[in-house]
Design a protein around this motif. Structure first.
Motif, PDB file in Angstrom:
ATOM      1  N   MET A 201      14.552 -19.925   0.179  1.00 58.53           N
ATOM      2  CA  MET A 201      14.900 -19.174  -1.026  1.00 58.53           C
ATOM      3  C   MET A 201      15.540 -17.844  -0.662  1.00 58.53           C
ATOM      4  SD  MET A 201      12.427 -17.940  -4.165  1.00 58.53           S
ATOM      5  CE  MET A 201      11.345 -17.014  -3.091  1.00 58.53           C
ATOM      6  N   SER A 202      16.614 -17.511  -1.378  1.00 54.73           N
ATOM      7  CA  SER A 202      17.263 -16.206  -1.249  1.00 54.73           C
ATOM      8  C   SER A 202      17.466 -15.622  -2.638  1.00 54.73           C
ATOM      9  CB  SER A 202      18.622 -16.336  -0.544  1.00 54.73           C
ATOM     10  OG  SER A 202      19.358 -15.122  -0.623  1.00 54.73           O
ATOM     11  N   TYR A 203      17.079 -14.357  -2.805  1.00 57.07           N
ATOM     12  CA  TYR A 203      17.320 -13.671  -4.076  1.00 57.07           C
ATOM     13  C   TYR A 203      18.771 -13.217  -4.199  1.00 57.07           C
ATOM     14  CZ  TYR A 203      12.229 -13.130  -4.840  1.00 57.07           C
ATOM     15  OH  TYR A 203      10.881 -13.343  -5.044  1.00 57.07           O
TER      16      TYR A 203
ATOM     17  N   PHE B 233      25.233 -11.943   0.057  1.00 52.22           N
ATOM     18  CA  PHE B 233      24.306 -13.051   0.208  1.00 52.22           C
ATOM     19  C   PHE B 233      24.067 -13.674  -1.159  1.00 52.22           C
ATOM     20  CE2 PHE B 233      22.469 -10.162   3.638  1.00 52.22           C
ATOM     21  CZ  PHE B 233      23.166 -10.789   4.665  1.00 52.22           C
ATOM     22  N   PRO B 234      24.484 -14.897  -1.387  1.00 54.48           N
ATOM     23  CA  PRO B 234      24.255 -15.521  -2.691  1.00 54.48           C
ATOM     24  C   PRO B 234      22.784 -15.892  -2.871  1.00 54.48           C
ATOM     25  CG  PRO B 234      25.260 -17.100  -1.187  1.00 54.48           C
ATOM     26  CD  PRO B 234      25.241 -15.777  -0.472  1.00 54.48           C
ATOM     27  N   SER B 235      22.367 -15.975  -4.115  1.00 51.48           N
ATOM     28  CA  SER B 235      21.003 -16.391  -4.416  1.00 51.48           C
ATOM     29  C   SER B 235      20.943 -17.907  -4.527  1.00 51.48           C
ATOM     30  CB  SER B 235      20.530 -15.752  -5.724  1.00 51.48           C
ATOM     31  OG  SER B 235      21.287 -16.248  -6.820  1.00 51.48           O
ATOM     32  N   GLY B 236      19.748 -18.452  -4.391  1.00 48.04           N
ATOM     33  CA  GLY B 236      19.599 -19.888  -4.563  1.00 48.04           C
ATOM     34  C   GLY B 236      18.379 -20.447  -3.871  1.00 48.04           C
TER      35      GLY B 236
ATOM     36  N   VAL C 191      21.907 -27.133  -3.923  1.00 44.61           N
ATOM     37  CA  VAL C 191      21.374 -25.777  -4.035  1.00 44.61           C
ATOM     38  C   VAL C 191      21.070 -25.515  -5.500  1.00 44.61           C
ATOM     39  CG1 VAL C 191      23.697 -24.759  -4.177  1.00 44.61           C
ATOM     40  CG2 VAL C 191      21.755 -23.346  -3.475  1.00 44.61           C
ATOM     41  N   TYR C 192      19.912 -24.944  -5.752  1.00 50.76           N
ATOM     42  CA  TYR C 192      19.450 -24.723  -7.119  1.00 50.76           C
ATOM     43  C   TYR C 192      19.527 -23.245  -7.467  1.00 50.76           C
ATOM     44  CZ  TYR C 192      17.521 -29.380  -6.292  1.00 50.76           C
ATOM     45  OH  TYR C 192      17.374 -30.705  -5.977  1.00 50.76           O
ATOM     46  N   ASP C 193      19.923 -22.956  -8.702  1.00 51.34           N
ATOM     47  CA  ASP C 193      19.984 -21.575  -9.154  1.00 51.34           C
ATOM     48  C   ASP C 193      18.583 -20.971  -9.220  1.00 51.34           C
ATOM     49  OD1 ASP C 193      22.717 -21.741  -9.386  1.00 51.34           O
ATOM     50  OD2 ASP C 193      22.689 -22.140 -11.549  1.00 51.34           O
ATOM     51  N   LEU C 194      18.509 -19.692  -8.920  1.00 49.41           N
ATOM     52  CA  LEU C 194      17.236 -18.978  -8.927  1.00 49.41           C
ATOM     53  C   LEU C 194      16.883 -18.550 -10.351  1.00 49.41           C
ATOM     54  CD1 LEU C 194      15.056 -17.617  -7.010  1.00 49.41           C
ATOM     55  CD2 LEU C 194      16.420 -15.546  -7.294  1.00 49.41           C
TER      56      LEU C 194
ATOM     57  N   MET D  51      21.075 -17.689   5.425  1.00 43.61           N
ATOM     58  CA  MET D  51      22.149 -18.471   6.018  1.00 43.61           C
ATOM     59  C   MET D  51      22.180 -19.889   5.441  1.00 43.61           C
ATOM     60  SD  MET D  51      23.667 -16.300   8.057  1.00 43.61           S
ATOM     61  CE  MET D  51      23.241 -15.109   6.767  1.00 43.61           C
ATOM     62  N   ILE D  52      21.010 -20.491   5.263  1.00 42.08           N
ATOM     63  CA  ILE D  52      20.923 -21.850   4.720  1.00 42.08           C
ATOM     64  C   ILE D  52      21.468 -21.888   3.296  1.00 42.08           C
ATOM     65  CG2 ILE D  52      19.301 -23.625   3.925  1.00 42.08           C
ATOM     66  CD1 ILE D  52      19.696 -23.633   6.933  1.00 42.08           C
ATOM     67  N   VAL D  53      21.026 -20.966   2.455  1.00 37.85           N
ATOM     68  CA  VAL D  53      21.496 -20.922   1.071  1.00 37.85           C
ATOM     69  C   VAL D  53      22.993 -20.633   1.028  1.00 37.85           C
ATOM     70  CG1 VAL D  53      21.345 -19.664  -1.120  1.00 37.85           C
ATOM     71  CG2 VAL D  53      19.252 -20.328   0.085  1.00 37.85           C
ATOM     72  N   GLY D  54      23.465 -19.722   1.899  1.00 39.64           N
ATOM     73  CA  GLY D  54      24.889 -19.403   1.933  1.00 39.64           C
ATOM     74  C   GLY D  54      25.748 -20.602   2.279  1.00 39.64           C
TER      75      GLY D  54
END
Length: 578
Positions: free
Chosen positions: A286-288, A305-308, A318-321, A392-395
């Motif tokens: 998870m990334s905010y 850094f994108p969220s997800g 990838v799912y929206d936060l 990095m994974i979410v990106g």
């Protein structure tokens, strides 16, 4: 029968952390328990206070990732008040946080984590000439010249450490598992790592200065306020921006010539563990999101850094936060109250129930009941990992062009498959990848700030009517810290804080089991780990350190019988009395 291993305290981290691991007859970890033995009560201190002051107090949660809690707290109040900050304030905040990332990651790898890979005693057996050739080989992977590599430098490093050994001590390198069979680097590789460890001691001091240029001091900068920043004179002065750039250019050079090559070197030598996924853990990331790249409102801006959310290591989805899906469970935490509460209505009521009775002179955690001061956060009723690897994974899963480029380049240069990211080695590599990217981007922000100030735009603060906006409001500051997703939630009533909760990265990662008995990220990452020698559990430390644990440093010492332990009076006059 197997064994029950206790490592307490986990050293080379911020705060107090205890790990208990159960290993089978083959020395493979089958179960694990993560416990923080400190209480953080800052949330209770903030109740009833002016929300504009919260940042200065919340900042004291941690002085390592310094300024991060400060900024998140300020952003929570800005979100509650619906305040959008000016461009200069955005750039300065990005530069302060960006320099913190570079500083924090370099300190983590060399001074907190490197000794899990590097055997200092073996470095004394190295041939300095061969060490130079070795350094050139790894730097070449990323098209760089090696950092500070020469026979004289390496020989001098050996001489310095040898003096410690002849005196019967290892100084700063004391009390480690030297000689463990879990170490895999050659003597020359160990010498390279040792040399860069010492170089990084000097460099981290310089990078701290970069943050202080706009923050006023380090640790605990003081130039961020609700609505913007206060460092107007530094923004106006081209020399200050140039000084910041000079320091960060040196850090950029170190990241490319030392940090990345050293991670290539360690990753290659520990490739078997990377390939088999040792330390991979939960597989949920998870990334905010963080670092605004434009001047729309905080949660609408495009971000570095994108969220997800990425589940089960599946990069195709990838799912929206959705912050409403965050809750905290206290089933196995030393707190009273209901479980699975959203932070807006969260509670911080201590309920310390202690350890189990001693066995063979050791007091073990009461693992069937409560065993940690850390709560167990959940996202949509799932356990999550946060941090550089998650970013990095979410990106990559988001298809972010910049992040994908840096990750792909790293893997290609090292001739590594994507699956190595899901391991202790991958978690460590993600920090190095992020450091290189941040050291590049931060120079662009400095140029953008200089250009904007030169054009005559010196705006640093957005005005707002406090009496009007603070009657009844709530907001959250959700972004990233070096160690991962950090959120502060605030509820305001009649101009005062009604409730406040902070869910920090190490809350997500270091948490105990939840109400379904599911493991947290630390615990899960240890399962399946092969320990060569249970009396020297280096492999366990290596994986735990890969998360860079930061168990809150600004804490209260609690006597379980209610005894007052101490009263302190602060002299506000600023007079120093020896």
């Amino acid at each position: 029968m197997g064994k029950h291993i206790v490592i307490d305290p986990i050293t080379r981290i911020e705060g107090h952390l205890r790990i208990e691991a159960v290993i089978d007859d083959n020395n493979v970890v089958t179960d694990a328990y993560s416990s923080s033995t400190m209480f953080r009560g800052i949330e209770e201190i903030l109740k009833g206070r002016d929300p504009r002051d919260c940042g200065l107090l919340a900042m004291r949660i941690c002085g390592v990732c310094t300024g991060t809690h400060y900024q998140r707290s300020i952003e929570a109040v800005e979100h509650a008040f619906k305040v959008t900050i000016p461009k200069n304030a955005r750039l300065v905040r990005n530069m302060m946080q960006g320099s913190l990332y570079v500083h924090d990651h370099i300190v983590h790898f060399y001074h907190l984590h490197a000794l899990d890979w590097v055997d200092i005693t073996k470095a004394l057996e190295a041939d300095p000439k061969k060490a130079v050739e070795e350094a050139q080989k790894w730097a070449k992977l990323s098209g760089q010249r090696p950092w500070n590599a020469s026979e004289d430098v390496y020989a001098e490093v050996q001489e310095r450490v040898t003096k410690y050994v002849k005196q019967g001590r290892l100084g700063i390198f004391g009390n480690a598992y030297w000689g463990s069979k879990a170490y895999k680097l050659t003597p020359e590789q160990n010498l390279i790592g040792l040399s860069h460890y010492l170089d990084a001691l000097e460099l981290q001091r310089e990078i701290a200065k970069a943050q202080a240029i706009f923050g006023g001091k380090n640790p605990h900068p003081q130039s961020i306020v609700v609505g913007g920043v206060t460092c107007v004179q530094d923004i106006k002065n081209p020399a200050r921006i140039a000084e910041f750039k000079t320091i960060m250019q040196k850090a950029q050079k170190f990241a490319k010539q030392a940090y990345l090559p050293d991670v290539y070197m360690a990753g290659t030598m520990y490739a078997d563990e990377a390939l088999d996924g040792t330390g991979g853990g939960l597989g949920n990331y998870m990334s905010y999101g963080d670092f605004n790249l434009d001047d729309t409102s905080f949660y609408e801006a495009k971000k570095l850094f994108p969220s997800g959310i990425v589940m089960n290591k599946d990069l195709s989805k990838v799912y929206d936060l959705d912050q409403t899906k965050i809750s905290e469970d206290v089933t196995h935490s030393w707190y009273e109250g209901k479980t699975n509460l959203h932070p807006y209505v969260g509670e911080t009521k201590p309920n310390y129930t202690g350890f189990k009775d001693k066995k063979d002179g050791i007091a073990y955690l009461d693992i069937k009941n409560k065993y940690s001061w850390i709560k167990s956060p959940l996202y949509n009723d799932n356990r999550m990992e946060v941090g550089p690897l998650a970013r990095m994974i979410v990106g990559v899963a988001r298809g972010d062009e910049r992040i994908s480029k840096y990750v792909t380049t790293f893997l290609k240069n090292g001739n590594l498959p994507t699956k190595v990211l899901f391991s202790t080695v991958g978690r460590t590599a993600a920090r190095a990848i992020e450091t290189e990217m941040m050291s590049d981007v931060i120079l662009d922000w400095a140029d953008e700030l200089a250009k904007n100030a030169a054009s005559g735009d010196l705006s640093t603060w957005t005005d707002f009517d406090f009496d009007k906006v603070s009657k009844d409001a709530q907001g959250f500051g959700m972004a990233e810290a070096p160690r991962g997703a950090l959120g502060h939630w605030i509820k305001i009533k009649d101009g005062k804080v009604l409730n406040y909760q902070a869910v920090v990265p190490s809350t997500w990662n270091a948490a105990p089991k939840d109400y379904k008995n599911r493991m947290g990220a630390y615990e899960s990452s240890l399962v399946g780990t092969k320990v060569v020698d249970p009396d020297m559990p280096l492999e366990i430390l290596r994986t735990i350190h890969s998360f860079d644990p930061c168990i809150a440093c600004a804490v209260h010492i609690v006597d379980t019988k209610g005894k007052e332990l101490g009263v302190y009076k602060i002299d506000p006059t600023g007079v120093c009395r020896a």
